[in-house]
Enzyme design. Structure first.
Site, PDB file in Angstrom:
ATOM      1  N   TYR A  58      32.210  21.908   7.906  1.00  0.00           N
ATOM      2  CA  TYR A  58      30.833  22.358   8.112  1.00  0.00           C
ATOM      3  C   TYR A  58      30.315  22.932   6.791  1.00  0.00           C
ATOM      4  CZ  TYR A  58      32.468  22.304  12.992  1.00  0.00           C
ATOM      5  OH  TYR A  58      33.025  21.957  14.205  1.00  0.00           O
ATOM      6  N   SER A 156      42.794  19.168  17.057  1.00  0.00           N
ATOM      7  CA  SER A 156      41.516  18.621  17.499  1.00  0.00           C
ATOM      8  C   SER A 156      41.487  17.125  17.213  1.00  0.00           C
ATOM      9  CB  SER A 156      40.364  19.325  16.760  1.00  0.00           C
ATOM     10  OG  SER A 156      39.112  18.871  17.210  1.00  0.00           O
ATOM     11  N   ASN A 157      40.912  16.382  18.135  1.00  0.00           N
ATOM     12  CA  ASN A 157      40.752  14.932  17.972  1.00  0.00           C
ATOM     13  C   ASN A 157      42.090  14.188  17.927  1.00  0.00           C
ATOM     14  OD1 ASN A 157      37.746  14.933  17.647  1.00  0.00           O
ATOM     15  ND2 ASN A 157      38.282  16.163  15.856  1.00  0.00           N
ATOM     16  N   PHE A 205      30.702  19.458  21.979  1.00  0.00           N
ATOM     17  CA  PHE A 205      29.537  18.709  22.469  1.00  0.00           C
ATOM     18  C   PHE A 205      29.332  18.918  23.962  1.00  0.00           C
ATOM     19  CE2 PHE A 205      30.131  15.290  18.940  1.00  0.00           C
ATOM     20  CZ  PHE A 205      29.599  16.170  18.010  1.00  0.00           C
ATOM     21  N   PRO A 206      29.381  20.164  24.463  1.00  0.00           N
ATOM     22  CA  PRO A 206      29.243  20.383  25.909  1.00  0.00           C
ATOM     23  C   PRO A 206      27.886  19.958  26.463  1.00  0.00           C
ATOM     24  CG  PRO A 206      29.100  22.462  24.726  1.00  0.00           C
ATOM     25  CD  PRO A 206      29.546  21.439  23.732  1.00  0.00           C
ATOM     26  N   LEU A 207      26.861  19.985  25.612  1.00  0.00           N
ATOM     27  CA  LEU A 207      25.535  19.582  26.084  1.00  0.00           C
ATOM     28  C   LEU A 207      25.162  18.178  25.615  1.00  0.00           C
ATOM     29  CD1 LEU A 207      23.646  22.985  25.629  1.00  0.00           C
ATOM     30  CD2 LEU A 207      24.574  21.994  27.735  1.00  0.00           C
ATOM     31  N   SER A 209      24.734  16.596  22.741  1.00  0.00           N
ATOM     32  CA  SER A 209      23.644  16.476  21.755  1.00  0.00           C
ATOM     33  C   SER A 209      22.264  16.612  22.398  1.00  0.00           C
ATOM     34  CB  SER A 209      23.746  15.145  21.010  1.00  0.00           C
ATOM     35  OG  SER A 209      24.988  15.029  20.353  1.00  0.00           O
TER      36      SER A 209
END
Length: 311
Positions: A58, A156-157, A205-207, A209
């Site tokens: 990030y 993660s991933n 990404f709970p929402l 995008s």
């Protein structure tokens, strides 16, 4: 907020966290303002959110730097904040994924400096590489845990097979993967393994995008220059079907005097396999809105209705 234990570690975090890819993530979003990003962090902490989820990727360290600057401010107590960060992108090799023990140990040292802290509460391997045996990568992080530089180990991933390889000694505390109401593949294979091995789960990404916020209409279309036009969730019959299901949530949300987004966040927090959710935010107002979701006491009936609607 409810504090939840992260895996088998001694780390406890609020069940609602903050994803900070829009805090300093200038490589991910246009026109970000660092001062606004710092306000997002302050707003989260002041609303009872204790988990801040960041990563080297990030802003190539900028998000970590901004969090570190905020936590130096006298009104904040570092011991009450849970910092989760991640690494895998190797700047010495065109940001290719690197899980080697040497790289991970150096990544932790670099993150400690950017965050201006003596320890990292949760450290994730952000993406798997193709070369490093995953149990060797985790063994390096376990050494850092024993030294007190990190407090919990995450991946993660990772595929389920990679996770099993990584967790041969039982050192993995938490897994972070994409999961939301329209992407639920992990319920079949991953969730049973996590439960059996006492590993926490954090969905990103709970929402979806913004697709699960109720802001879209079935007739919406996206220009070819818009990245959404290249994503299956935002095109054709699938997009219309998702929006139709989200529209069915609006009466339920109204019964709780909540937005659709708040209702969905409350659904995740009631889900027995989800430990912490980390919705992102570009503005402080979004953080305040998300924080209100913890006040929703979702009934089992409504949980099941939402669950079945998106099966």
């Amino acid at each position: 907020m409810t504090d939840v234990r992260i895996g088998k570690s001694r780390v406890y975090a609020s069940d609602l966290g903050l994803g900070t890819n829009a805090v300093g993530g200038h490589n991910l979003f246009p026109n970000l303002n660092d001062e606004t990003g710092k306000k997002v962090i302050r707003t989260a902490i002041n609303n009872g959110i204790t988990l801040l989820d960041t990563a080297y990727a990030y802003g190539y360290g900028r998000s970590e730097e901004l969090i570190g600057e905020v936590l130096q401010e006298p009104e904040f107590d570092r011991s009450r904040i849970i910092i989760a960060t991640k690494a895998a992108h190797d700047p010495e090799n065109n940001y290719a994924f690197n899980n080697s023990p040497q790289f991970l140990k150096q990544s932790v040292e670099d993150a400690l400096k950017r965050l201006q802290t003596e320890y990292i509460d949760i450290f994730y391997i952000h993406f798997p590489d193709e070369a490093t045996p995953k149990n060797e990568a985790i063994a390096a992080l376990h050494e850092l845990k024993e030294e007190g530089k990190i407090r919990a180990i995450g991946v993660s991933n990772f595929s389920l097979e990679q996770l099993k390889e990584a967790n041969q000694e039982g050192y993995v505390d938490v897994v972070e993967e994409q999961f939301n109401l329209i992407h639920r593949e992990h319920e079949k294979d991953l969730f049973p393994y996590l439960k059996e091995n006492r590993i926490s789960f954090v969905p990103y990404f709970p929402l979806a995008s913004g697709l699960l916020t109720g802001k879209y209409k079935k007739e919406d279309r996206f220009d070819a220059s818009d990245r959404r036009s290249q994503r299956p969730d935002f095109t054709g019959e699938r997009f219309e079907k998702i929006v139709g299901k989200v529209d069915q949530l609006k009466p339920i949300a109204k019964n709780y005097d909540a937005t659709v987004a708040q209702l969905i966040l409350a659904w995740y927090m009631k889900h027995p396999q989800i430990s912490v959710i980390i919705p992102g935010a570009k503005q402080p107002e979004q953080v305040e809105a998300n924080a209100k979701s913890v006040d929703i006491r979702l009934t089992t009936e409504d949980f099941d209705t939402i669950d079945h609607l998106f099966k």
